[in-house]
Design an enzyme around this catalytic site. Structure first.
Site, mmCIF file in Angstrom:
data_model
loop_
_atom_site.group_PDB
_atom_site.id
_atom_site.type_symbol
_atom_site.label_atom_id
_atom_site.label_comp_id
_atom_site.label_asym_id
_atom_site.label_seq_id
_atom_site.Cartn_x
_atom_site.Cartn_y
_atom_site.Cartn_z
ATOM 1 N N SER A 25 0.842 -1.190 0.000
ATOM 2 C CA SER A 25 0.000 0.000 0.000
ATOM 3 C C SER A 25 0.883 1.247 0.000
ATOM 4 C CB SER A 25 -0.881 -0.055 1.253
ATOM 5 O OG SER A 25 -1.710 1.055 1.308
ATOM 6 N N GLU A 50 -1.331 -0.911 -4.001
ATOM 7 C CA GLU A 50 -2.508 -0.079 -3.766
ATOM 8 C C GLU A 50 -2.049 1.369 -3.714
ATOM 9 O OE1 GLU A 50 -4.063 0.608 0.239
ATOM 10 O OE2 GLU A 50 -6.087 0.386 -0.557
ATOM 11 N N LEU A 51 -2.690 2.228 -4.494
ATOM 12 C CA LEU A 51 -2.362 3.649 -4.418
ATOM 13 C C LEU A 51 -3.407 4.367 -3.598
ATOM 14 C CD1 LEU A 51 -0.973 4.748 -7.863
ATOM 15 C CD2 LEU A 51 0.207 4.064 -5.803
ATOM 16 N N ARG A 82 -9.706 6.868 -0.102
ATOM 17 C CA ARG A 82 -10.441 6.527 1.122
ATOM 18 C C ARG A 82 -11.065 7.751 1.769
ATOM 19 N NH1 ARG A 82 -11.475 2.372 0.945
ATOM 20 N NH2 ARG A 82 -9.718 1.038 1.471
ATOM 21 N N HIS A 141 -14.752 -0.501 6.626
ATOM 22 C CA HIS A 141 -13.789 -0.278 7.722
ATOM 23 C C HIS A 141 -14.550 0.182 8.949
ATOM 24 C CE1 HIS A 141 -11.692 0.279 3.925
ATOM 25 N NE2 HIS A 141 -10.620 -0.185 4.525
ATOM 26 N N LYS A 167 -13.687 -6.832 1.272
ATOM 27 C CA LYS A 167 -12.629 -6.519 2.258
ATOM 28 C C LYS A 167 -13.252 -5.948 3.526
ATOM 29 C CE LYS A 167 -9.810 -3.156 1.474
ATOM 30 N NZ LYS A 167 -8.722 -2.403 0.862
ATOM 31 N N THR A 228 -0.249 2.850 6.269
ATOM 32 C CA THR A 228 -1.503 3.421 5.761
ATOM 33 C C THR A 228 -2.714 3.008 6.604
ATOM 34 O OG1 THR A 228 -1.856 1.605 4.186
ATOM 35 C CG2 THR A 228 -0.650 3.528 3.361
HETATM 36 O O1 LIG Z 1 -8.529 -1.253 3.290
HETATM 37 C C1 LIG Z 1 -7.323 -1.326 3.385
HETATM 38 C C2 LIG Z 1 -6.678 -2.135 4.395
HETATM 39 C C3 LIG Z 1 -5.930 -1.238 5.327
HETATM 40 O O2 LIG Z 1 -6.872 -0.436 5.984
HETATM 41 C C4 LIG Z 1 -5.194 -2.067 6.384
HETATM 42 O O3 LIG Z 1 -5.720 -2.165 7.473
HETATM 43 O O4 LIG Z 1 -4.109 -2.575 6.092
HETATM 44 C C5 LIG Z 1 -4.949 -0.400 4.529
HETATM 45 C C6 LIG Z 1 -5.638 0.413 3.450
HETATM 46 O O5 LIG Z 1 -4.676 1.111 2.692
HETATM 47 C C7 LIG Z 1 -6.435 -0.489 2.574
HETATM 48 O O6 LIG Z 1 -7.160 0.287 1.664
#
Ligand SMILES: O=C1C[C@@](O)(C(=O)O)C[C@@H](O)[C@@H]1O
EC number: 4.2.1.10
Length: 246
Positions: A25, A50-51, A82, A141, A167, A228
Site C-alpha cells: 500500500s 494499492e495507491l 479513502r 472499515h 474486504k 496506511t
Molecule cells: O482497506 C485497506 C486495508 C488497510 O486499511 C489495512 O488495514 O491494512 C490499509 C488500506 O490502505 C487499505 O485500503
C-alpha cells in the site's frame, strides 16, 4: 443472498481467491514521492500495489496521471480514495471523491470503493469499473469496533453481494474480536469460496494480518513505505514470515 462475485478474480493478470496475495500500500504526500516509492520498491514478494490517492496533499494533482501510467511495470495497481470516516484522508465531498475515482480508473487494474458509499455514487463506480472490465474491491472499515460474529458474517456477505472482492477491516479491541473475525472468515470462505480479505486493525489485531490467510483471507496489506492503517506490519517482515513460517 445473491453473491455475484466469481471464485477467482483476475486483477491485472494476478488471480485473487486461491492463495494469499501481498498488496503493498503506497501512501505518500506528493506525486514525486509516490513515483520514488515505485522506483525503489524492493519487490520481494509484492503481487499488487494499492495507491492511496487520498493521502496525497493534492489528490487532484494533474501529474498523478503521469505517475500512474506504468507505475511499477508488471505489478497491477488498485486505486483507493479513502474517505475520512473509514480511515482515509480525503477532505472533499463524496461527489468529488467519486468523480476522482471514475477519472483515474483508466490508469489502474482494480478499484476499491467503500460499501457505505451513498448508493447512487457507489453504483457509478461499479458501473464505470464494469465498463472498463475492472474488478471492484468493496470495503468496509470499522475504525473503533469489530462487532459480534453474526455482524461480521453479515458484513462479509453484504460485501460479496456488491463487489468482486470483499474486504472487511475492523478494529480489534480484544483477542476475542480477532478470533471471531478469523472464525467467520474461515466459515464464509468455506461456504462461499469467494475472494475475501479480513483484517483486524490496531495493535491487538496485528497478528491477524499474517494469520488470516490461513483462515481464507486472500489479501495481505502492508505499507510500501509509510503506514496506511493502524497495526500494519512492514513489508520486509511480511515477506520474511511468508517465506519462513507460513
Ligand atoms: O482497506 C485497506 C486495508 C488497510 O486499511 C489495512 O488495514 O491494512 C490499509 C488500506 O490502505 C487499505 O485500503
Amino acid at each position: 443472498m445473491r453473491v455475484s462475485a466469481k471464485d477467482l478474480v483476475d486483477v491485472g493478470g494476478v488471480d485473487v481467491g486461491d492463495s494469499p496475495r501481498v498488496v503493498a500500500s503506497v501512501g505518500e504526500r506528493d506525486v514525486g514521492k509516490l513515483v520514488d516509492v515505485g522506483e525503489n520498491l524492493d519487490l520481494g514478494r509484492v503481487d499488487l500495489l494499492e495507491l492511496r490517492v487520498d493521502l496525497l496533499d493534492d489528490p487532484f494533482d494533474p501529474e498523478l496521471r503521469r505517475g500512474l501510467s506504468n507505475f511499477v511495470p508488471g505489478v497491477p495497481v488498485i486505486l483507493t480514495v479513502r474517505r475520512e470516516s473509514e480511515g482515509g484522508d480525503f477532505r472533499g465531498s463524496e461527489n468529488k471523491r467519486v468523480d476522482l475515482l471514475c477519472k483515474l480508473i483508466d490508469f489502474v487494474d482494480a478499484v476499491d470503493i467503500e460499501y457505505r458509499t451513498q448508493g447512487d455514487l457507489r453504483d457509478r463506480v461499479l458501473q464505470r469499473a464494469q465498463e472498463e472490465g475492472l474488478p471492484v474491491i468493496v470495503s468496509l472499515h470499522k475504525m473503533d469496533r469489530a462487532g459480534k460474529k453474526d455482524e461480521l458474517r453479515n458484513d462479509l456477505e453484504s460485501l460479496l453481494e456488491t463487489g468482486d472482492i470483499a474486504k472487511l477491516a475492523v478494529k480489534a479491541n480484544s483477542l476475542k474480536d480477532c478470533l471471531n473475525l478469523l472464525d467467520v472468515t474461515q466459515e464464509v470462505k468455506k461456504e462461499l469460496k469467494k475472494p475475501i480479505c479480513s483484517i483486524a486493525m490496531g495493535d491487538i489485531g496485528r497478528f491477524t494480518r499474517v494469520v488470516a490467510p490461513l483462515f481464507g483471507s486472500d489479501l495481505i496489506y502492508a505499507p510500501a513505505r509509510n503506514e496506511t492503517a493502524p497495526g500494519q506490519i512492514p513489508l520486509e517482515k511480511i515477506n520474511y514470515i511468508l517465506k519462513n513460517l507460513l
